[in-house]
Design an enzyme around this catalytic site. Structure first.
Site, mmCIF file in Angstrom:
data_model
loop_
_atom_site.group_PDB
_atom_site.id
_atom_site.type_symbol
_atom_site.label_atom_id
_atom_site.label_comp_id
_atom_site.label_asym_id
_atom_site.label_seq_id
_atom_site.Cartn_x
_atom_site.Cartn_y
_atom_site.Cartn_z
ATOM 1 N N ASP A 80 40.123 40.445 33.751
ATOM 2 C CA ASP A 80 39.171 40.367 32.640
ATOM 3 C C ASP A 80 39.273 41.563 31.714
ATOM 4 O O ASP A 80 39.755 42.630 32.095
ATOM 5 C CB ASP A 80 37.735 40.232 33.152
ATOM 6 C CG ASP A 80 37.240 41.456 33.911
ATOM 7 O OD1 ASP A 80 37.994 41.967 34.768
ATOM 8 O OD2 ASP A 80 36.113 41.921 33.645
ATOM 9 N N GLU A 175 35.795 42.656 36.765
ATOM 10 C CA GLU A 175 35.725 44.090 37.043
ATOM 11 C C GLU A 175 34.947 44.826 35.962
ATOM 12 O O GLU A 175 34.197 45.770 36.252
ATOM 13 C CB GLU A 175 37.141 44.667 37.157
ATOM 14 C CG GLU A 175 37.209 46.126 37.616
ATOM 15 C CD GLU A 175 37.176 47.147 36.490
ATOM 16 O OE1 GLU A 175 37.139 48.351 36.780
ATOM 17 O OE2 GLU A 175 37.167 46.746 35.298
#
Length: 410
Positions: A80, A175
């Protein structure tokens, strides 16, 4: 042959922004596009035990080439990108043989990577510098880490004469919003220690991170038509703004701190007369300081509650991650091997602390020591983000040396 640059450009063009306002995991379906691509690529280069969980976490194994029971280690990167700036329609600009001058980003010429403001660019003369076009993030945080891991894995699979133990690859989601390992099964990962590829530059080894909490302030007021507001209206926007305005600005803010100094950072505000809210991050290398920051927020709210008895002011603290410093002692070889591998790759190790967090912070807290290594990224979370092919290649070299060094352990 799939080059490091080709891998990186392929990954960054996929929009994988996470969203902290969504409770699902992953928080955005588009992260799964990259996760599924990585499954295919892991299988194509011959990795074993390739899996993708229902939550988008990808794992795979580079089988060892040494005889005996060398310990398995892990490499970790996240798919991400930050929600702080657009990750849509990423148009990477490849500047080959960089000439050392300022770089005007063509999608938004008002954004310029200035050498005077970014002194590290002075060291990149003649290298291949990759930037955004100024309209989005580049996504080198952490797609440089993904490209590095996949390139190192491809190299080890192509040359089975390199002696190393088993290596587990892990690609996580979310994350950037603090949930990266929330759904990770450590038993399935099955390693003695791991390394996140999520630090900047080259040769850097992060053995400490911030400890972090999030604070959410919600103010509920009373709305009515402004023509009859006297004595009735309680404007939540005004109350929240008063509270935020009282936070220290000359100290305890990202704009005024460095090194080991902590801060309180309001990064998102929204509201109306009836309800206003703010999200803040609390950061410090000493975990106990976080409770002091939370107490400061409460002390600022207390007089406002007295001044506005009809308003409701709540402050909720959410734990995010903790400094990895103490947990690394469980497996001292993790840091030692990172230092040795960096030197073996021809780099001078730069032992450092990171004013942020990684999946490694959470992994270390859960009992899996996980230092953070360079992957070539610079200016994360910014449209001025950039990286270089050469620094990413140096990170590949470090991973190969790590594999060799751990393969010598029995």
């Amino acid at each position: 042959m799939d080059t490091l640059l080709n891998r990186f450009l392929r990954y960054v063009r996929i929009d994988t922004q996470s969203d902290e306002t969504v409770p699902t995991f992953p928080s955005t379906e588009k992260q799964l596009v990259l996760s599924r691509l990585l499954v295919d690529e892991c299988e194509q280069i011959g990795l074993e035990d390739v899996t993708i969980s229902e939550h988008g976490i990808v794992m795979a194994t580079i089988p060892g080439t040494v005889e005996g029971d060398a310990p398995a280690i892990g490499w970790v990167a996240h798919v991400d990108t930050s929600p702080e700036f657009s990750g849509t329609n990423v148009n990477p600009i490849v500047n080959e043989n960089y000439d050392g001058q300022d770089l005007v980003l063509p999608g938004d010429p008002s954004r310029v990577l200035r050498v005077s403001e970014e002194p590290r660019l002075k060291q990149m003369l003649g290298k291949t510098v990759i930037t955004t076009d100024g309209t989005s993030l580049l996504g080198a945080d952490d797609k440089s880490g993904i490209a590095v891991m996949m390139s190192a894995a491809a190299q080890l699979m192509a040359d089975r004469s390199i002696q190393h133990g088993p290596i587990r690859l892990c690609f996580t989601c979310d994350e950037e919003i603090g949930r990266g390992i929330e759904k990770l099964d450590l038993n399935q990962f099955g390693v003695c220690c791991a390394y996140t590829l999520d630090s900047d530059g080259s040769g850097r080894i992060d053995s400490e991170t911030f400890s972090a909490d999030q604070a959410v302030i919600v103010v509920r007021g009373v709305n009515t038509h402004p023509s009859v507001g006297k004595g009735v209206m309680v404007n939540a926007n005004r109350i929240l703004c008063k509270l935020i305005a009282q936070l220290p600005t000359e100290t305890m803010s990202p704009e005024t701190t460095e090194g080991r100094e902590g801060f309180i950072h309001p990064y998102h505000l929204e509201g109306s007369v009836s309800e206003a809210s703010a999200r803040l991050i609390l950061r410090d290398f000493e975990t106990e300081k976080l409770s002091e920051y939370a107490q400061l927020l409460e002390s600022l709210a207390a007089p406002l509650r007295e001044q506005h008895p009809k308003a409701e002011i709540t402050i909720t603290i959410h734990k995010q991650y903790r400094n990895m410093r103490d947990g690394l002692s469980k497996e001292p070889r993790a840091l030692q091997k990172a230092i040795e591998a960096t030197r073996a790759a021809g780099l001078e190790p730069n032992l450092n602390v990171i004013r942020g967090g990684t999946d490694g912070s959470l992994l270390t807290e859960k009992g899996l020591p996980t230092p953070n290594l360079s992957s070539g990224q610079h200016n994360p979370h910014s449209p001025l983000e950039w990286t270089t092919v050469e620094e990413m290649q140096q990170a590949v070299d470090v991973l190969v040396q790590l594999a060799i060094l751990w393969g010598q352990e029995r």
